[in-house]
Design a protein around this motif. Sequence first.
Motif, PDB file in Angstrom:
ATOM      1  N   ARG A  14     -47.765 -83.526 -35.705  1.00 37.17           N
ATOM      2  CA  ARG A  14     -48.472 -83.006 -36.875  1.00 37.17           C
ATOM      3  C   ARG A  14     -47.690 -81.890 -37.565  1.00 37.17           C
ATOM      4  NH1 ARG A  14     -53.450 -83.558 -38.919  1.00 37.17           N
ATOM      5  NH2 ARG A  14     -54.095 -84.849 -37.152  1.00 37.17           N
ATOM      6  N   GLU A  15     -46.949 -81.082 -36.805  1.00 38.03           N
ATOM      7  CA  GLU A  15     -46.230 -79.984 -37.440  1.00 38.03           C
ATOM      8  C   GLU A  15     -45.111 -80.473 -38.351  1.00 38.03           C
ATOM      9  OE1 GLU A  15     -44.311 -80.258 -33.229  1.00 38.03           O
ATOM     10  OE2 GLU A  15     -46.302 -80.480 -34.137  1.00 38.03           O
ATOM     11  N   ASP A  16     -44.674 -81.725 -38.161  1.00 37.26           N
ATOM     12  CA  ASP A  16     -43.614 -82.285 -39.003  1.00 37.26           C
ATOM     13  C   ASP A  16     -44.158 -83.249 -40.052  1.00 37.26           C
ATOM     14  OD1 ASP A  16     -41.700 -80.912 -37.561  1.00 37.26           O
ATOM     15  OD2 ASP A  16     -41.326 -82.563 -36.168  1.00 37.26           O
ATOM     16  N   LEU A  17     -45.468 -83.377 -40.161  1.00 40.36           N
ATOM     17  CA  LEU A  17     -46.059 -84.364 -41.070  1.00 40.36           C
ATOM     18  C   LEU A  17     -45.624 -84.134 -42.512  1.00 40.36           C
ATOM     19  CD1 LEU A  17     -47.944 -86.733 -41.650  1.00 40.36           C
ATOM     20  CD2 LEU A  17     -49.854 -85.105 -41.735  1.00 40.36           C
ATOM     21  N   ASP A  18     -45.673 -82.895 -42.989  1.00 39.49           N
ATOM     22  CA  ASP A  18     -45.295 -82.615 -44.372  1.00 39.49           C
ATOM     23  C   ASP A  18     -43.852 -83.025 -44.653  1.00 39.49           C
ATOM     24  OD1 ASP A  18     -47.784 -81.652 -44.943  1.00 39.49           O
ATOM     25  OD2 ASP A  18     -47.255 -79.537 -44.722  1.00 39.49           O
ATOM     26  N   ALA A  19     -42.966 -82.773 -43.689  1.00 37.74           N
ATOM     27  CA  ALA A  19     -41.558 -83.133 -43.879  1.00 37.74           C
ATOM     28  C   ALA A  19     -41.388 -84.642 -43.981  1.00 37.74           C
ATOM     29  CB  ALA A  19     -40.716 -82.581 -42.731  1.00 37.74           C
ATOM     30  N   ILE A  49     -34.858 -82.861 -44.887  1.00 36.91           N
ATOM     31  CA  ILE A  49     -33.641 -83.554 -44.493  1.00 36.91           C
ATOM     32  C   ILE A  49     -33.115 -83.028 -43.167  1.00 36.91           C
ATOM     33  CG2 ILE A  49     -32.041 -82.034 -45.704  1.00 36.91           C
ATOM     34  CD1 ILE A  49     -31.895 -85.865 -45.504  1.00 36.91           C
ATOM     35  N   VAL A  50     -33.341 -81.744 -42.882  1.00 30.54           N
ATOM     36  CA  VAL A  50     -32.939 -81.175 -41.593  1.00 30.54           C
ATOM     37  C   VAL A  50     -33.805 -81.753 -40.478  1.00 30.54           C
ATOM     38  CG1 VAL A  50     -32.748 -79.049 -40.251  1.00 30.54           C
ATOM     39  CG2 VAL A  50     -32.065 -79.072 -42.656  1.00 30.54           C
ATOM     40  N   VAL A  51     -35.093 -81.918 -40.743  1.00 28.32           N
ATOM     41  CA  VAL A  51     -35.981 -82.557 -39.769  1.00 28.32           C
ATOM     42  C   VAL A  51     -35.485 -83.967 -39.450  1.00 28.32           C
ATOM     43  CG1 VAL A  51     -38.319 -83.446 -39.389  1.00 28.32           C
ATOM     44  CG2 VAL A  51     -37.984 -81.188 -40.423  1.00 28.32           C
ATOM     45  N   ALA A  52     -35.072 -84.707 -40.488  1.00 32.02           N
ATOM     46  CA  ALA A  52     -34.566 -86.062 -40.275  1.00 32.02           C
ATOM     47  C   ALA A  52     -33.275 -86.053 -39.457  1.00 32.02           C
ATOM     48  CB  ALA A  52     -34.338 -86.748 -41.619  1.00 32.02           C
ATOM     49  N   ALA A  53     -32.369 -85.120 -39.754  1.00 33.53           N
ATOM     50  CA  ALA A  53     -31.110 -85.038 -39.010  1.00 33.53           C
ATOM     51  C   ALA A  53     -31.365 -84.696 -37.545  1.00 33.53           C
ATOM     52  CB  ALA A  53     -30.195 -83.999 -39.662  1.00 33.53           C
ATOM     53  N   ARG A 101     -25.406 -89.912 -46.510  1.00 30.73           N
ATOM     54  CA  ARG A 101     -24.726 -88.834 -47.234  1.00 30.73           C
ATOM     55  C   ARG A 101     -25.546 -87.542 -47.192  1.00 30.73           C
ATOM     56  NH1 ARG A 101     -27.316 -88.507 -52.087  1.00 30.73           N
ATOM     57  NH2 ARG A 101     -28.512 -90.359 -52.718  1.00 30.73           N
ATOM     58  N   LEU A 102     -26.881 -87.663 -47.221  1.00 33.08           N
ATOM     59  CA  LEU A 102     -27.737 -86.480 -47.141  1.00 33.08           C
ATOM     60  C   LEU A 102     -27.768 -85.930 -45.714  1.00 33.08           C
ATOM     61  CD1 LEU A 102     -30.731 -87.595 -49.394  1.00 33.08           C
ATOM     62  CD2 LEU A 102     -28.727 -86.242 -50.027  1.00 33.08           C
ATOM     63  N   LEU A 103     -27.849 -86.837 -44.753  1.00 30.55           N
ATOM     64  CA  LEU A 103     -27.839 -86.421 -43.354  1.00 30.55           C
ATOM     65  C   LEU A 103     -26.520 -85.742 -43.003  1.00 30.55           C
ATOM     66  CD1 LEU A 103     -29.391 -89.662 -41.821  1.00 30.55           C
ATOM     67  CD2 LEU A 103     -30.503 -87.426 -41.927  1.00 30.55           C
ATOM     68  N   LEU A 104     -25.421 -86.286 -43.523  1.00 30.82           N
ATOM     69  CA  LEU A 104     -24.092 -85.735 -43.226  1.00 30.82           C
ATOM     70  C   LEU A 104     -23.980 -84.297 -43.702  1.00 30.82           C
ATOM     71  CD1 LEU A 104     -21.223 -86.129 -42.191  1.00 30.82           C
ATOM     72  CD2 LEU A 104     -20.635 -87.156 -44.409  1.00 30.82           C
ATOM     73  N   ARG A 105     -24.483 -84.026 -44.888  1.00 30.06           N
ATOM     74  CA  ARG A 105     -24.436 -82.675 -45.419  1.00 30.06           C
ATOM     75  C   ARG A 105     -25.219 -81.710 -44.518  1.00 30.06           C
ATOM     76  NH1 ARG A 105     -26.859 -82.591 -51.099  1.00 30.06           N
ATOM     77  NH2 ARG A 105     -25.250 -84.215 -51.290  1.00 30.06           N
ATOM     78  N   ALA A 106     -26.410 -82.142 -44.095  1.00 29.50           N
ATOM     79  CA  ALA A 106     -27.226 -81.289 -43.228  1.00 29.50           C
ATOM     80  C   ALA A 106     -26.562 -81.080 -41.870  1.00 29.50           C
ATOM     81  CB  ALA A 106     -28.610 -81.908 -43.044  1.00 29.50           C
ATOM     82  N   LEU A 107     -25.958 -82.124 -41.320  1.00 31.88           N
ATOM     83  CA  LEU A 107     -25.311 -82.024 -40.009  1.00 31.88           C
ATOM     84  C   LEU A 107     -24.087 -81.110 -40.060  1.00 31.88           C
ATOM     85  CD1 LEU A 107     -25.670 -85.760 -38.992  1.00 31.88           C
ATOM     86  CD2 LEU A 107     -26.655 -83.829 -37.741  1.00 31.88           C
ATOM     87  N   ARG A 108     -23.343 -81.171 -41.152  1.00 25.11           N
ATOM     88  CA  ARG A 108     -22.194 -80.267 -41.284  1.00 25.11           C
ATOM     89  C   ARG A 108     -22.645 -78.807 -41.295  1.00 25.11           C
ATOM     90  NH1 ARG A 108     -19.069 -83.495 -46.165  1.00 25.11           N
ATOM     91  NH2 ARG A 108     -17.907 -85.001 -44.880  1.00 25.11           N
ATOM     92  N   GLU A 109     -23.723 -78.528 -42.005  1.00 24.63           N
ATOM     93  CA  GLU A 109     -24.241 -77.157 -42.044  1.00 24.63           C
ATOM     94  C   GLU A 109     -24.749 -76.731 -40.673  1.00 24.63           C
ATOM     95  OE1 GLU A 109     -27.201 -77.171 -45.084  1.00 24.63           O
ATOM     96  OE2 GLU A 109     -25.756 -77.320 -46.733  1.00 24.63           O
ATOM     97  N   MET A 110     -25.388 -77.665 -39.955  1.00 27.34           N
ATOM     98  CA  MET A 110     -25.867 -77.364 -38.613  1.00 27.34           C
ATOM     99  C   MET A 110     -24.704 -77.091 -37.664  1.00 27.34           C
ATOM    100  SD  MET A 110     -28.878 -80.260 -38.524  1.00 27.34           S
ATOM    101  CE  MET A 110     -29.259 -80.083 -36.772  1.00 27.34           C
ATOM    102  N   GLU A 111     -23.583 -77.792 -37.870  1.00 24.60           N
ATOM    103  CA  GLU A 111     -22.406 -77.554 -37.035  1.00 24.60           C
ATOM    104  C   GLU A 111     -21.840 -76.157 -37.283  1.00 24.60           C
ATOM    105  OE1 GLU A 111     -18.058 -79.586 -36.031  1.00 24.60           O
ATOM    106  OE2 GLU A 111     -19.052 -80.006 -37.936  1.00 24.60           O
ATOM    107  N   LEU A 112     -21.784 -75.755 -38.536  1.00 23.37           N
ATOM    108  CA  LEU A 112     -21.274 -74.424 -38.856  1.00 23.37           C
ATOM    109  C   LEU A 112     -22.151 -73.328 -38.256  1.00 23.37           C
ATOM    110  CD1 LEU A 112     -20.128 -74.854 -42.569  1.00 23.37           C
ATOM    111  CD2 LEU A 112     -18.672 -74.512 -40.557  1.00 23.37           C
ATOM    112  N   ARG A 113     -23.442 -73.609 -38.147  1.00 25.97           N
ATOM    113  CA  ARG A 113     -24.357 -72.625 -37.543  1.00 25.97           C
ATOM    114  C   ARG A 113     -24.336 -72.689 -36.022  1.00 25.97           C
ATOM    115  NH1 ARG A 113     -27.906 -74.495 -41.754  1.00 25.97           N
ATOM    116  NH2 ARG A 113     -29.035 -75.752 -40.219  1.00 25.97           N
ATOM    117  N   GLY A 114     -23.602 -73.624 -35.466  1.00 28.73           N
ATOM    118  CA  GLY A 114     -23.516 -73.752 -34.017  1.00 28.73           C
ATOM    119  C   GLY A 114     -24.671 -74.502 -33.389  1.00 28.73           C
ATOM    120  N   GLU A 115     -25.470 -75.218 -34.201  1.00 30.55           N
ATOM    121  CA  GLU A 115     -26.623 -75.941 -33.667  1.00 30.55           C
ATOM    122  C   GLU A 115     -26.226 -77.283 -33.066  1.00 30.55           C
ATOM    123  OE1 GLU A 115     -29.949 -76.248 -36.337  1.00 30.55           O
ATOM    124  OE2 GLU A 115     -29.472 -74.343 -37.302  1.00 30.55           O
ATOM    125  N   VAL A 116     -25.150 -77.903 -33.574  1.00 30.31           N
ATOM    126  CA  VAL A 116     -24.690 -79.195 -33.067  1.00 30.31           C
ATOM    127  C   VAL A 116     -23.181 -79.150 -32.927  1.00 30.31           C
ATOM    128  CG1 VAL A 116     -26.614 -80.442 -34.135  1.00 30.31           C
ATOM    129  CG2 VAL A 116     -24.452 -80.230 -35.371  1.00 30.31           C
TER     130      VAL A 116
END
Length: 331
Positions: free
Chosen positions: A141-146, A253-257, A282-297
Amino acid sequence: RAAMARLEGEGTVLRARLGGRVVFCHRRLLARIRRAMVESLRKAIQPVSEERFRAFRRRWQHLDPETRLDGPRGVGEALRQLAGLEFTAAEWEQEVLPARVADYRREWLDQLTLSGEFVWLRLWGAFRGPLSTCRVAIVPREDLDAWLALAAERRGPVELNAPAGQLRELLAARGATFPAELQARSKLLPSWFEEGLGELVGTGLATCDSFAALRQLAIAPSKRRFPVHAVGRWSLIPAPDPAAQPSLEPAPIVVAARQLLARHGVACLAVVQEERFPVPWRLLLRALREMELRGEVRGGRFVAGFGGEQFASDEAVAELRRRAPEPVPPG
């Protein structure tokens, strides 16, 4: 320190911690350090074969007997990993969940939806037909809006038949309502009442707070053990508010990634194409690159034979390493 604070306010330098001390670094130099660090981490990864990855993924998705889940908490963990995927009611309870949860019981799923922890709904486009063949998703339920925001582009204007339109108006006016009360107020014949509910489900407009309601509606009336009005309350699914979407945290898009990583351990174009993940790579890739820079993945080449950029969670990287990946032959 005051001069550095002014430069920080202008965006010229950034504040960081090094060995427990506060230091300042020029933003361009810091960006170069980050890129070098990312490249170093990527080069340290040794890829596994596609066959080894698929064996890993069976364990990761709890399809291996050694990694199967248990009890209601196990059902919840499986549902979180499968969020966004759609199956029919029968597939959820006869194939998908029993394959992942030992001694699966349908009341465990009912408990998780009745408690409000999970919501079932038709997510990706409208469906018109018998509910026995209608595929639905079950999402936290917490991700329903996303998820609703991600699916909004696939939702066009919906034209409802008279019974469904009448039920929609009643639910909009009264909120969550038990089926017996809803049928009494609508004054619809039982067959029309069920037809209206089925259309609201198929078009992604309504859900019930118990999965048992869908389970029963998907069964022919002559084969039911209990009447439809025996379980749950029906309610409309809130329409996503376009004005509110930019403020969602995290972004849809971050929730999806994150979901792709949670489900497969490794996210890449080949996995997206294989699953037919409904969000563009292409949208997932952008989010994943940002997550990598933040050290999340972690980014790198995790699976030999899969082209393009690949990303993995730290937990998945540790599991791939634990299984002693075989060396990849040159060429």
